[in-house]
Structures are given as C-alpha cells and as structure tokens.
Design a protein around this motif. Structure first.
Motif, short mmCIF file in Angstrom:
data_model
loop_
_atom_site.label_atom_id
_atom_site.label_comp_id
_atom_site.label_asym_id
_atom_site.label_seq_id
_atom_site.Cartn_x
_atom_site.Cartn_y
_atom_site.Cartn_z
N THR A 63 -38.11 -20.79 2.38
CA THR A 63 -39.29 -19.97 2.68
C THR A 63 -39.14 -19.18 3.97
O THR A 63 -39.89 -18.23 4.20
CB THR A 63 -40.55 -20.86 2.83
OG1 THR A 63 -40.36 -21.69 4.00
CG2 THR A 63 -40.76 -21.74 1.61
N GLY A 64 -38.21 -19.58 4.83
CA GLY A 64 -38.06 -18.92 6.13
C GLY A 64 -39.14 -19.30 7.12
O GLY A 64 -39.14 -18.88 8.27
N GLU A 65 -40.07 -20.12 6.65
CA GLU A 65 -41.19 -20.53 7.49
C GLU A 65 -40.70 -21.33 8.70
O GLU A 65 -39.76 -22.11 8.59
CB GLU A 65 -42.13 -21.40 6.65
CG GLU A 65 -43.47 -21.69 7.29
CD GLU A 65 -44.23 -22.78 6.53
OE1 GLU A 65 -45.12 -23.39 7.13
OE2 GLU A 65 -43.91 -23.02 5.34
N LYS A 66 -41.37 -21.15 9.83
CA LYS A 66 -41.03 -21.92 11.03
C LYS A 66 -41.71 -23.29 10.91
O LYS A 66 -42.92 -23.38 10.85
CB LYS A 66 -41.53 -21.14 12.25
CG LYS A 66 -41.29 -21.77 13.59
CD LYS A 66 -40.00 -21.29 14.24
CE LYS A 66 -39.60 -22.14 15.44
NZ LYS A 66 -39.28 -23.53 15.13
N LEU A 67 -40.91 -24.33 10.87
CA LEU A 67 -41.45 -25.67 10.63
C LEU A 67 -41.28 -26.56 11.86
O LEU A 67 -40.44 -26.28 12.71
CB LEU A 67 -40.69 -26.35 9.49
CG LEU A 67 -40.69 -25.68 8.13
CD1 LEU A 67 -39.61 -26.30 7.26
CD2 LEU A 67 -42.05 -25.87 7.47
N ASN A 68 -42.05 -27.62 11.88
CA ASN A 68 -41.81 -28.68 12.87
C ASN A 68 -41.07 -29.82 12.19
O ASN A 68 -41.10 -29.96 10.97
CB ASN A 68 -43.14 -29.21 13.40
CG ASN A 68 -43.83 -28.18 14.27
OD1 ASN A 68 -43.18 -27.55 15.12
ND2 ASN A 68 -45.12 -27.99 14.05
N VAL A 69 -40.44 -30.67 13.00
CA VAL A 69 -39.88 -31.91 12.48
C VAL A 69 -41.06 -32.73 11.96
O VAL A 69 -42.13 -32.77 12.57
CB VAL A 69 -39.12 -32.66 13.59
CG1 VAL A 69 -38.61 -34.01 13.09
CG2 VAL A 69 -37.97 -31.81 14.11
#
Ligand code: ACM
Length: 640
Positions: free
Chosen positions: A160-166
């Motif tokens: 998705t290219g989404e910026k994720l957190n751990v």
C-alpha cells in the motif's frame, strides 16, 4: 557425566563438602531423532544476550541440538542488517505494548517505547557460544507475512505504500511484503548478511499466517499473477517462497518453512515445520520432504500447563507436562520409507505473554525436559512414571541453577464422571502424595476427608469441594476447588450429533451437564466444548419424566481467536414436538468473554430434550480469521 554427578555440579561456583562420585555404569545410547529443536520468539518480547545464553545452556543440558531463533515479526525486527539500518533504528521499536490478553476488549496499551535488537557482533557471539555446546542456530526471517516491522522501516516493501508503525498489539498484520523486484532485492540482501552470520545449513523463512487481502487488492499482484500464470493468492505465496528458496539454495543453504508453505505448491527442497497439527507434516513426508514436527497440540509452550485459576496469563490452550511427554513425532499413518522424512521434533516458545526471563523459565521448564525425552528416547523405552521419578532430582538441578521452573507435580488434576451420578476423581503426577478434601468451603487439612482414589467423591448436592495434596503430612501444590451447581439435567445422559473438535472436547459431552461451569477466562479447560464451523445438536435424556421451566446456556466469546456467539437456539421436547422454542438473531459482538442466555420454557413430562445451537458460520472480512469457519464454544446447559 553431568547428569550422573551430584546436582551441585550445576552450581555457578564450586561447592564444598560434596562427594564428587559417579556410579559405575555402561552407557549405550543414541538419539531417536537427528533434529531436536527448541524455538524462542525474541520479537514479541526481547531477550538479551545473557538470557539467550542461559537458554542455550539449558538446551545443551537436554541434548537439544537446534536453536530456532525467531528474529523478525510484526512487533519488532531484532537483527542488525548493515545495508538497511532502519530495520533496527525504526523496526526494532514499538510505541507501547498490549496490556492483558488480546481477547480483553477494548485493547489498551502501555505508553512505553519497547524493543531492542542484537548487533551482528552479538549474533556471532551467540552462534559461537551455541556451537561450543554442539547447538546449531537457525535464524528465522519471516516472509511474506509477519513483516510489519520491516515495512514500518521501509514502506516501499509493502503493497500500500502506507507509512506504518511497528505493531503494538498481538495477532496477525494484514501488512505483508509485496512480491516486487525491489522486495526480492531487499530480502536477498538481508539474507546475504544473515548467511554470513549463521554457518548452519538451514535458514527458516517463516511462511505462516500470511493474509492475502492486500495481494488481492493490489494491481501489481494481480498483474504478476497473470504474467506468471498463478491461479490464486496461494500460488503467489508459493511463487514467493520458491524464489527465496532458489536464492538460498544457490548459496548452499536449505530453507525451513511453517506448514503453510505446502499451500499453492511446496518449494522443491524445503523442510516443513508442521505446526497446525501433524497433517502438514504427513503430507510433506508423503511428498518426500523433510519434516520437523511441532504441532500446537503437544509442542506450544506458550499454552497453559495447568488449568488452575492462579496460573499466570498465557495465550490459551492446555498443554500439561504429561501431554508433551506422550507425543510421538512419527505418525502411525506413515510407512517406513515416509517415516524417514521425519527429521525430528521441536517445541516453540512464543512470547506474547512472556515478558521476562522469570516467565520464560516458568513456561519452558519442565516441559522442555519432556520434549527432550520425546526427541531423544526410543519410544519403547519411554515411561512417564520413570520420567516423573527422575524429575525429583531435576527439580534440585533447577533450584541450584536458579531457574523458575513450574512444578505441577503436586497439583490436583480432576476428572468428573457422569454415569447416572456425578463422581469427581482427583490425582497428582507425584506418586508420593495423599489427597484430602472438604465440602464445607474450608482449606483441607489431614484431619479432613481422605480421598479414596478408586471411588472418588460422589457429588449429591450443590456446593464447593476443595482438595489439596499432602506429601509426608505437609501441604504441597495448590488448593483445587470446584463449585457444583446441581440441576435437573446434571448426571443425566447427553448425546451429540456432531462431536466437538478433538482439541476442545473437554471431559466429553457429559461436561455440559456435570454441574460445573467452564472457566470465565479459558475455553481450553475440561468443561468447554468447541465446535469448528459446526452446529451444536444435542439430546438430553432424563431418567424420569421432568418438568422444565428454564434452560440456561453459556457461550464463550473471543473473536480475536475466531470464537463467535451463535446465531440461534432451537429447543423442543420429544413429548410435544409442536412446542418448539426458537431464539433467533442471538449474535452480538461482545466485550464479555462469557455470555449467558437464559431461556424460559414450559415443557412438561420431558424424557428427551432436543437442542440445536446454530454456529455463526464464516468469519466476515476485516476480522481475524476472515473467510474461515467460526468456532462455537458451549458449556454447562443448566436445566431447571
Ligand atoms: C505459528 O505459530 N504461527 C507458526
């Protein structure tokens, strides 16, 4: 030699006044299996170098020769990779951790940043340390799922290219690697560094629990499937694993994967770790692939080892010591040729609910002793009684090494028999105990009733039974207690149309009418019955015609663990088949773990009561286990 010496040999410094003698013996011995493994998940909780070495010491004491080190997860990336520093700068840290159990709703989190990782120097130190004790370390680098920490560090690896957190909570992330050329380049570079750190022949590439939702929604994945002529997402997963296998084989390494790697076609040289049962291992052995058996039923040391209500929080399930000991890793359904593909056995220690060394030791020991014997000892020479006897000395070894082993030898195990009456039988694993009990709510002493182990305790009225084991007149273990709520169906007969799943079959169908309610916390106990995708269809037969005014049902709810409330209940008696009581639209999402449904009825002179409870069905999209059949868990059907 160490085992023959006095236990003081295990002390961290020299003990005086010990006679350092060993008996004269002849030893002729060899292991049953060449793969004897223990796993440790350092991703859900991180364990430092000293702790890992202490763990390895224990593996060595038990002649376990493989240490499976689970290094990457949704909740943390734990191995330094020089080419990709953000894997540890970003991926090794999460902004908080789930508090309590995953099934506790709503989810709550700590505010503390949590994490850690091993530098490459530390990895080398551990590999060398293990090698000095004849243990090979197998690193696990998870793919294509369980990869959210890596994607948090490098979002371009995801679909998705989404910026994720751990990830902060337990469970399975939908954020998985996208099978692009960039991802394969990344993984090959990571694996190149991994190969340089781990000289053993195996690299574990995970392969389990990879949700396919993002692949289904991704144009890239859909095009790739067309180009590569892959008919579904399982074949895409297989394509992924095959490519990685090819790369690792070209570097002289062999892959191990969890049994999901069978889905969509097995990579040509892969070794399969059979965890969802032994079926995956059986299928792989028949396809002439090496297999390591590690089924949840016998090898998951994150499961409860006792159903005592004071046990520390665990993920669920029930795996007592004797069950570990009873495991035979070579299934009877394999012929001799196929059986040769069973390389061995491993137990796994997943650490969602194991935050520290103390709890790690509590969960791992003494079950690791039982596993070691499953792995080493010829099946004809195994005896739990002999093992139990030898465990007395083993507990001295634990003590001198300051290991927080669980000791359930003096804990009472109950089985409740319902054959026209209700009898409770209690025993301990220890052969040198006596059991005393009360029916007045008091803690038992040796002046109370002494249990006759063959007759048990006959339950004739509602009330609490408490029992306790005594060794040499001294209370040992913990008090067992159970409240019996007798009702019109308790002690009668029950027949089920569909049997519960073998893993969740309690003490059999009679568990539903034995007067005892299942745990409010744990559906894996001896009371709850679990039905996977199936309806619950029962007939309760009464010895005498009985008037019934009320029927109370209890259902477990834990949607994170695929356990759903039923859709409907139908009740009728054989006398009046037109008087059918139907409750529909029962399902409701619930924060409570146990839901009671009390149904008013007016049924007279009933000799046979028919009950049908409708399973929720297929789990909807967006939930854990989406697309799979829901579980229905039911306990005491109280009839008044
Ligand atoms: C596993 O327990 N997901 C291998």
């Amino acid at each position: 030699m160490f085992q023959l010496l006095p236990v003081e040999i295990y002390a961290d410094r020299f003990k005086k006044n010990v006679v350092w003698e060993i008996p004269t013996v002849n030893i002729k011995d060899q292991p049953r299996y060449k793969y004897r493994g223990m796993h440790l998940d350092v991703a859900r909780h991180f364990f430092d170098v000293e702790t890992v070495k202490k763990y390895i010491d224990q593996l060595a004491q038990r002649k376990i020769n493989y240490f499976h080190w689970h290094l990457t997860e949704d909740q943390g990336w734990r191995i330094e990779i020089k080419k990709y520093p953000k894997l540890t700068e970003v991926g090794a840290w999460r902004n908080g951790t789930l508090i309590g159990h995953y099934n506790d709703q709503p989810h709550q989190f700590t505010n503390e940043k949590y994490g850690g990782y091993y530098t490459q120097d530390e990895i080398k130190e551990i590999v060398k340390y293990a090698s000095s004790k004849f243990i090979t370390v197998i690193p696990e680098i998870e793919m294509p799922g369980h990869a959210q920490a890596a994607i948090a560090a490098y979002p371009e690896l995801g679909c998705t290219g989404e910026k994720l957190n751990v990830m902060r909570k337990w469970g399975i992330s939908d954020n998985v690697y996208c099978p692009t050329e960039e991802t394969f380049e990344f993984l090959e570079n990571v694996l190149t560094e991994v190969i340089n750190l781990f000289p053993g022949k195996y690299i574990h590439i995970g392969g389990d629990e990879c949700p396919k939702t993002q692949w289904k929604d991704s144009d890239f994945c859909q095009n790739l499937m067309k180009e590569e002529d892959l008919k579904d997402a399982y074949e895409l997963q297989s394509y992924f694993i095959n490519r990685i296998e090819k790369y690792l084989n070209s570097k002289g390494k062999q892959i191990i994967g969890w049994d999901e790697i069978l889905e969509g076609g097995l990579a040509p040289n892969a070794t399969v770790m059979s965890w969802r049962g032994t079926e995956g291992g059986i299928a792989a052995a028949k396809e002439k692939h090496d297999v390591i058996m590690t089924p949840t039923s016998h090898c998951y040391f994150d499961y409860y080892q006792s159903d005592h209500p004071e046990e520390p929080l665990a993920i669920g399930g029930f795996l007592p010591l004797e069950k570990v000991y009873s495991f035979d890793p070579t299934p009877k359904s394999l012929n001799d040729d196929e059986a040769n593909y069973i390389l061995g056995v491993q137990a796994n220690v997943w650490t969602e609910y194991i935050p520290d060394l103390k709890q790690l030791e509590y969960m791992a020991f003494p079950r690791m002793d039982a596993l070691a014997e499953v792995a080493w000892t010829n099946i004809n020479q195994k005896s739990f009684e002999d093992f139990s006897y030898r465990m007395q000395k083993q507990f001295d070894r634990y003590k001198i090494q300051n290991i927080n082993a669980a000791n359930h030898f003096y804990e009472l195990n109950a089985s409740i028999e319902v054959i026209n009456k209700i009898d409770v039988f209690l025993n301990t694993l220890a052969t040198d105990s006596e059991i005393y009990y009360t029916n007045n709510g008091n803690t038992p002493t040796i002046n109370d009733f002494k249990l006759n182990s063959t007759k048990g305790i006959n339950i004739t009225e509602s009330g609490t039974i408490k029992a306790l084991a005594f060794k040499d007149g001294k209370a040992s273990g913990r008090v067992w207690e159970s409240y019996f709520d007798l009702h019109k169906a308790s002690g009668q007969q029950i027949e089920l149309e569909n049997m519960p799943h073998e893993k969740y079959s309690g003490n059999g169908p009679a568990s539903l009418i034995n007067g005892v309610k299942g745990s409010n916390e744990r559906y894996g106990d001896a009371e709850w019955l679990g039905f996977n995708g199936k309806d619950f269809v029962a007939k309760i037969k009464f010895e005498k015609a009985t008037d019934i005014k009320n029927i109370n049902f209890r259902f477990f709810s834990g949607e994170g663990q695929w356990i759903y409330q039923p859709k409907s209940i139908r009740i009728f008696s054989n006398v009046d088949k037109t008087n059918v009581i139907v409750l529909t639209d029962l399902y409701q999402a619930s924060k409570e773990k146990v839901i009671e449904k009390s149904v008013k009825v007016d049924l007279n002179q009933v000799k046979e009561l028919s009950i049908k409870v409708e399973n929720f069905g297929i789990i909807p999209e967006g939930n854990q286990g989406a697309g799979y059949p829901a579980w229905l868990f039911i306990d005491e059907i109280t009839v008044n």
